[in-house]
Design an enzyme around this catalytic site. Structure first.
Site, PDB file in Angstrom:
ATOM      1  N   GLY A 143       6.460   7.220   4.253  1.00 13.70           N
ATOM      2  CA  GLY A 143       5.040   7.196   3.982  1.00 13.70           C
ATOM      3  C   GLY A 143       4.199   7.510   5.206  1.00 13.70           C
ATOM      4  CB  CYS A 144       1.134   5.868   6.505  1.00 15.44           C
ATOM      5  SG  CYS A 144       0.084   5.987   5.041  1.00 15.44           S
ATOM      6  CB  ALA A 145       5.692   4.941   9.359  1.00 21.86           C
ATOM      7  N   GLY A 146       5.689   8.303   8.627  1.00 21.93           N
ATOM      8  CA  GLY A 146       6.611   9.425   8.731  1.00 21.93           C
ATOM      9  C   GLY A 146       6.319  10.400   9.852  1.00 21.93           C
ATOM     10  CG  LEU A 345       1.419   0.339  11.293  1.00 23.74           C
ATOM     11  CD1 LEU A 345       0.375  -0.744  11.071  1.00 23.74           C
ATOM     12  CD2 LEU A 345       2.582  -0.201  12.104  1.00 23.74           C
TER      13      LEU A 345
END
Length: 360
Positions: A143-146, A345
């Site tokens: 997700g956003c941490a990718g 994160l």
């Protein structure tokens, strides 16, 4: 130290003002969600003015199967990837000369908004003249941490192979996951926040010689952190109709209580006081997330203003968003030895942090 030699981003073609998205959402959910007018204030309170999408507004008024959504994802993700790769390898803001796709040693493809086997990178390789010996590392589900995780994995690869040139490609088509029959608050919050985007970064090992006229960020180190038993904080519920967003209201408090110790431990291990961080390259997960960053690390609005600007004009595009922030910091031409921190994160619940230093 491996360095981020170039970065590029792409803005999808359908740009909508947040007020227009709010009206469309009201139309779609009228008489289906209790206290809808009150809940719609999340659109106005999120400090987002505009977002960009890969499909037009009328697409959301229609019914779409998971198969149709995913077929669109595969086609558009491949096309957007080609666009940002070409931009990255020919970006005159950072590179004096073009770099050929055939000179790339590894490609890390990051996404969480669709499913493809073979992964999208294999499809990209049929559209650009990559070597048939290129190393492929698809990353799904962060997700956003990718985006930050992709930079970390490229750093690891370049430490092992200092002659390597690695592309990190992030594409997220959050709009294709929209569920018009999901009446949960998580879906409404996600609808107010997420957007589409694509970005690419070129990471090079120590022995790669490039002609560049600007200082670029070198990667000093990185660290990952995972929170046990936190699967319900954010992610997807996979159902017959597709991907349904999971978005816990506890995310800001988790960041405030969990992120600070994680970052301080990492910086302490690097012998860097947090006060020396000038370029705070934060993934703008949302207004509350940015506020939580500031609280956890004792930062000012000056540290997060670039992230806030990206959030205002693009929304949260999941994994590529942090590259949009990074691009702005790289374009503003930091001074020699300026320190930066790239942070994101994502589901797991997990965090990824990368220490940067601008150098020749």
């Amino acid at each position: 130290m491996p360095k981020i030699a170039s970065v590029s981003t792409y803005t999808p073609p359908f740009s909508l003002a947040q007020s227009n998205i709010e009206q469309l959402t009201k139309e779609l959910f009228q008489n289906k969600i209790s206290r809808l007018e009150r809940l719609l204030k999340v659109f106005e309170n999120g400090e987002i003015e505009r977002r960009n999408f890969c499909v037009p507004p009328d697409w959301y008024r229609e019914e779409h199967t998971f198969e149709e959504r995913n077929s669109l994802y595969i086609d558009i993700a491949a096309r957007y990837s080609v666009e940002v790769i070409n931009r990255c390898l020919t970006n005159r803001s950072f590179l004096r000369n073009d770099i050929s796709a055939g000179d790339i040693d590894a490609i890390i493809f990051v996404s969480s908004t669709g499913i493809s086997t073979p992964s999208i990178d294999a499809r990209i390789m049929n559209l650009l003249p990559f070597s048939d010996q290129i190393v492929r590392m698809p990353i799904w589900g962060l997700g956003c941490a990718g985006g930050a995780a992709g930079i970390s994995r490229a750093y690891d690869y370049c430490k092992a192979y200092p002659n390597a040139k690695v592309l990190v490609v992030c594409v997220e088509l959050c709009s294709l996951t929209f569920q018009k029959d999901d009446y949960t608050k998580s879906n409404l919050v996600g609808t107010s926040l997420f957007a589409d985007g694509a970005a690419c970064a070129l990471v090079c090992g120590d022995h790669v010689e490039l002609e560049q006229d600007v200082l670029t960020p070198h990667i000093v180190g990185r660290r990952s952190k995972w929170m046990p038993n936190s699967e319900d904080v954010m992610g997807w519920n996979v159902k017959n109709g597709g991907l349904h967003v999971v978005f816990s209201k506890s995310i800001p408090s988790i960041i405030s209580n969990w992120l600070g110790p994680f970052i301080h431990e990492f910086l302490s291990a690097c012998n860097v006081p947090v006060e020396q961080i000038v370029n705070f390259v934060a993934h703008p997960g949302g207004k509350k997330v940015l506020n939580a960053y500031e609280d956890a690390l004792q930062l000012t609005k000056n540290h997060t203003n670039v992230s806030r600007e990206i959030l205002k004009n693009h929304g949260n595009m999941s994994s590529p968003t942090v590259f949009y922030v990074l691009e702005q910091f790289m374009l503003k031409k930091s001074k020699l030895n300026t320190l930066g921190l790239l942070v994101a994160l994502g589901p797991g619940f997990s965090g990824e942090v990368v220490l940067l230093e601008w150098g020749e």
